[in-house]
Design a protein around this motif. Structure first.
Motif, PDB file in Angstrom:
ATOM      1  N   GLN A  31      31.914  46.509 -21.997  1.00 37.10           N
ATOM      2  CA  GLN A  31      31.897  45.358 -22.870  1.00 37.10           C
ATOM      3  C   GLN A  31      31.862  43.998 -22.360  1.00 37.10           C
ATOM      4  OE1 GLN A  31      33.654  45.924 -26.523  1.00 37.10           O
ATOM      5  NE2 GLN A  31      33.943  43.617 -27.134  1.00 37.10           N
ATOM      6  N   ILE A  32      32.531  43.431 -21.064  1.00 36.75           N
ATOM      7  CA  ILE A  32      33.152  42.752 -21.150  1.00 36.75           C
ATOM      8  C   ILE A  32      31.871  41.812 -20.194  1.00 36.75           C
ATOM      9  CG2 ILE A  32      34.853  40.972 -19.324  1.00 36.75           C
ATOM     10  CD1 ILE A  32      37.080  43.346 -20.215  1.00 36.75           C
ATOM     11  N   VAL A  33      31.483  42.285 -19.679  1.00 38.31           N
ATOM     12  CA  VAL A  33      30.123  42.252 -18.693  1.00 38.31           C
ATOM     13  C   VAL A  33      28.816  41.370 -19.848  1.00 38.31           C
ATOM     14  CG1 VAL A  33      28.613  43.597 -16.952  1.00 38.31           C
ATOM     15  CG2 VAL A  33      31.290  43.704 -16.491  1.00 38.31           C
ATOM     16  N   THR A  34      28.429  42.940 -20.786  1.00 34.74           N
ATOM     17  CA  THR A  34      27.840  42.600 -21.344  1.00 34.74           C
ATOM     18  C   THR A  34      28.078  41.357 -21.726  1.00 34.74           C
ATOM     19  OG1 THR A  34      27.665  44.409 -21.883  1.00 34.74           O
ATOM     20  CG2 THR A  34      26.501  43.707 -23.445  1.00 34.74           C
ATOM     21  N   MET A  35      29.149  40.480 -22.626  1.00 40.68           N
ATOM     22  CA  MET A  35      30.000  39.178 -23.707  1.00 40.68           C
ATOM     23  C   MET A  35      29.320  37.902 -21.985  1.00 40.68           C
ATOM     24  SD  MET A  35      32.748  39.943 -26.018  1.00 40.68           S
ATOM     25  CE  MET A  35      33.656  40.988 -24.699  1.00 40.68           C
ATOM     26  N   LEU A  36      29.219  38.675 -20.815  1.00 40.99           N
ATOM     27  CA  LEU A  36      29.595  37.583 -20.253  1.00 40.99           C
ATOM     28  C   LEU A  36      27.485  37.277 -19.650  1.00 40.99           C
ATOM     29  CD1 LEU A  36      31.278  38.525 -17.297  1.00 40.99           C
ATOM     30  CD2 LEU A  36      31.801  37.358 -18.978  1.00 40.99           C
ATOM     31  N   PHE A  37      26.931  38.537 -20.075  1.00 39.58           N
ATOM     32  CA  PHE A  37      24.825  37.933 -20.417  1.00 39.58           C
ATOM     33  C   PHE A  37      24.557  37.675 -21.339  1.00 39.58           C
ATOM     34  CE2 PHE A  37      26.193  40.319 -16.459  1.00 39.58           C
ATOM     35  CZ  PHE A  37      25.655  39.398 -15.577  1.00 39.58           C
ATOM     36  N   ALA A  38      25.700  37.026 -22.322  1.00 37.92           N
ATOM     37  CA  ALA A  38      25.441  35.958 -24.136  1.00 37.92           C
ATOM     38  C   ALA A  38      24.241  35.307 -24.096  1.00 37.92           C
ATOM     39  CB  ALA A  38      26.657  36.610 -24.975  1.00 37.92           C
ATOM     40  N   LEU A  39      23.829  35.754 -24.666  1.00 40.01           N
ATOM     41  CA  LEU A  39      22.517  34.342 -24.518  1.00 40.01           C
ATOM     42  C   LEU A  39      22.879  33.418 -25.891  1.00 40.01           C
ATOM     43  CD1 LEU A  39      19.826  33.352 -23.864  1.00 40.01           C
ATOM     44  CD2 LEU A  39      18.810  34.980 -26.049  1.00 40.01           C
ATOM     45  N   ASP A  40      23.186  32.303 -25.224  1.00 36.94           N
ATOM     46  CA  ASP A  40      23.473  30.931 -26.733  1.00 36.94           C
ATOM     47  C   ASP A  40      22.679  30.401 -26.119  1.00 36.94           C
ATOM     48  OD1 ASP A  40      26.820  31.338 -26.186  1.00 36.94           O
ATOM     49  OD2 ASP A  40      26.575  30.496 -23.520  1.00 36.94           O
ATOM     50  N   VAL A  41      22.434  30.267 -27.413  1.00 41.81           N
ATOM     51  CA  VAL A  41      20.481  29.728 -27.843  1.00 41.81           C
ATOM     52  C   VAL A  41      21.167  28.554 -28.507  1.00 41.81           C
ATOM     53  CG1 VAL A  41      18.874  30.054 -30.365  1.00 41.81           C
ATOM     54  CG2 VAL A  41      20.275  32.457 -29.347  1.00 41.81           C
ATOM     55  N   LEU A  42      22.210  28.617 -29.481  1.00 44.02           N
ATOM     56  CA  LEU A  42      23.058  27.419 -30.673  1.00 44.02           C
ATOM     57  C   LEU A  42      24.119  26.742 -30.048  1.00 44.02           C
ATOM     58  CD1 LEU A  42      21.470  26.973 -33.287  1.00 44.02           C
ATOM     59  CD2 LEU A  42      20.350  25.654 -31.479  1.00 44.02           C
ATOM     60  N   PRO A  43      24.605  25.710 -29.921  1.00 45.88           N
ATOM     61  CA  PRO A  43      26.121  25.398 -29.197  1.00 45.88           C
ATOM     62  C   PRO A  43      26.926  26.586 -30.512  1.00 45.88           C
ATOM     63  CG  PRO A  43      25.434  23.674 -29.849  1.00 45.88           C
ATOM     64  CD  PRO A  43      24.027  24.534 -29.916  1.00 45.88           C
ATOM     65  N   THR A  44      25.998  27.149 -31.839  1.00 42.25           N
ATOM     66  CA  THR A  44      26.690  27.632 -32.847  1.00 42.25           C
ATOM     67  C   THR A  44      26.540  29.619 -32.860  1.00 42.25           C
ATOM     68  OG1 THR A  44      25.853  26.948 -34.335  1.00 42.25           O
ATOM     69  CG2 THR A  44      28.214  25.547 -34.328  1.00 42.25           C
ATOM     70  N   LEU A  45      25.547  29.362 -31.648  1.00 39.67           N
ATOM     71  CA  LEU A  45      24.449  31.141 -31.949  1.00 39.67           C
ATOM     72  C   LEU A  45      24.426  31.231 -30.624  1.00 39.67           C
ATOM     73  CD1 LEU A  45      23.417  31.876 -34.443  1.00 39.67           C
ATOM     74  CD2 LEU A  45      21.153  31.114 -33.588  1.00 39.67           C
ATOM     75  N   ARG A  46      25.684  32.823 -30.205  1.00 37.10           N
ATOM     76  CA  ARG A  46      25.692  33.458 -29.222  1.00 37.10           C
ATOM     77  C   ARG A  46      24.721  34.626 -29.781  1.00 37.10           C
ATOM     78  NH1 ARG A  46      30.022  33.723 -25.494  1.00 37.10           N
ATOM     79  NH2 ARG A  46      29.164  32.787 -23.711  1.00 37.10           N
ATOM     80  N   ILE A  47      23.993  35.724 -29.387  1.00 42.94           N
ATOM     81  CA  ILE A  47      23.401  37.085 -29.007  1.00 42.94           C
ATOM     82  C   ILE A  47      23.784  37.680 -27.657  1.00 42.94           C
ATOM     83  CG2 ILE A  47      21.793  38.217 -28.803  1.00 42.94           C
ATOM     84  CD1 ILE A  47      19.988  35.289 -30.037  1.00 42.94           C
ATOM     85  N   SER A  48      24.743  38.562 -28.161  1.00 42.33           N
ATOM     86  CA  SER A  48      25.013  39.775 -27.248  1.00 42.33           C
ATOM     87  C   SER A  48      25.028  41.322 -27.847  1.00 42.33           C
ATOM     88  CB  SER A  48      26.516  39.623 -27.162  1.00 42.33           C
ATOM     89  OG  SER A  48      27.087  40.316 -26.542  1.00 42.33           O
ATOM     90  N   PHE A  49      25.067  42.498 -26.790  1.00 46.73           N
ATOM     91  CA  PHE A  49      24.105  43.907 -26.860  1.00 46.73           C
ATOM     92  C   PHE A  49      25.399  44.357 -26.662  1.00 46.73           C
ATOM     93  CE2 PHE A  49      20.383  42.204 -26.635  1.00 46.73           C
ATOM     94  CZ  PHE A  49      20.056  42.332 -28.254  1.00 46.73           C
ATOM     95  N   ALA A  50      26.980  43.588 -26.886  1.00 46.60           N
ATOM     96  CA  ALA A  50      28.346  43.954 -27.107  1.00 46.60           C
ATOM     97  C   ALA A  50      28.497  44.808 -27.899  1.00 46.60           C
ATOM     98  CB  ALA A  50      29.662  43.154 -26.840  1.00 46.60           C
ATOM     99  N   PHE A  51      28.188  45.046 -29.111  1.00 41.19           N
ATOM    100  CA  PHE A  51      29.038  45.910 -29.994  1.00 41.19           C
ATOM    101  C   PHE A  51      28.550  47.442 -29.672  1.00 41.19           C
ATOM    102  CE2 PHE A  51      23.869  45.083 -30.962  1.00 41.19           C
ATOM    103  CZ  PHE A  51      23.755  46.405 -31.520  1.00 41.19           C
TER     104      PHE A  51
END
Length: 178
Positions: A31-51
């Motif tokens: 989960q931590i590794v997946t969160m590191l590769f999250a996509l920051d679309v906007l300053p208030t918007l991040r997409i991750s598949f850590a769920f």
């Protein structure tokens, strides 16, 4: 009501098993590794598949272990790989996310309606509701300024996230349990 209590009691009993601790640590690391590769679309918007790893902990070990796994992953990521200041509200959201996944998926088949309900509850109540509130406090912005993009993101991703939960369950079923 007693089955709801037994859900938490059985999940807490999972903590006594060494393989639970090992698999939970593995899910936390993934989960931590997946969160590191999250996509920051906007300053208030991040997409991750850590769920996926949060839900896997809920599927395998229940709400107590999943909540602890989600909190551990949030704290470790926050201190080792900080993205902004640490805020305990997000850790509370992580804990509640683990509880939701554990309550919906522990010792139950992950059907399409169940996956939609669990992920819908997490996205709408926790991500859109609670995390938007935390974000407005952290960024000192009004909720209504950041709410529209968060609603679009969280509701839009449901179409991708629900099938991923069903696929995760199908994969976990194929792993032999000892």
């Amino acid at each position: 009501m007693s089955s709801f209590r037994s859900l938490f009691r059985d999940s807490a009993a999972e903590l006594r098993k060494p393989h639970t601790l090992v698999l939970t640590a593995l899910l936390t690391a993934l989960q931590i590794v997946t969160m590191l590769f999250a996509l920051d679309v906007l300053p208030t918007l991040r997409i991750s598949f850590a769920f996926v790893f949060q839900a896997a902990a809920g599927m395998l070990f229940g709400p107590v272990v999943a909540a602890m796994q989600c909190v551990a992953a949030d704290l470790i990521r926050s201190f080792l790989f900080p993205v902004g200041a640490f805020f305990p509200g997000y850790t509370l959201t992580a804990l509640l996310t683990g509880v939701v996944y554990g309550c919906f998926f522990y010792r139950r088949p992950v059907t399409w309606p169940r996956a939609l309900c669990a992920k819908g509850l997490v996205n709408v109540v926790l991500h859109i509701g609670l995390n938007t509130f935390w974000m407005s406090l952290m960024l000192n912005q009004g909720i209504w300024a950041i709410l529209p993009e968060r609603v679009l993101k969280n509701l839009g991703l449901l179409a991708l996230e629900v099938p991923l939960l069903v696929i995760t369950y199908t994969i976990l079923l194929r792993i032999p349990r000892r």
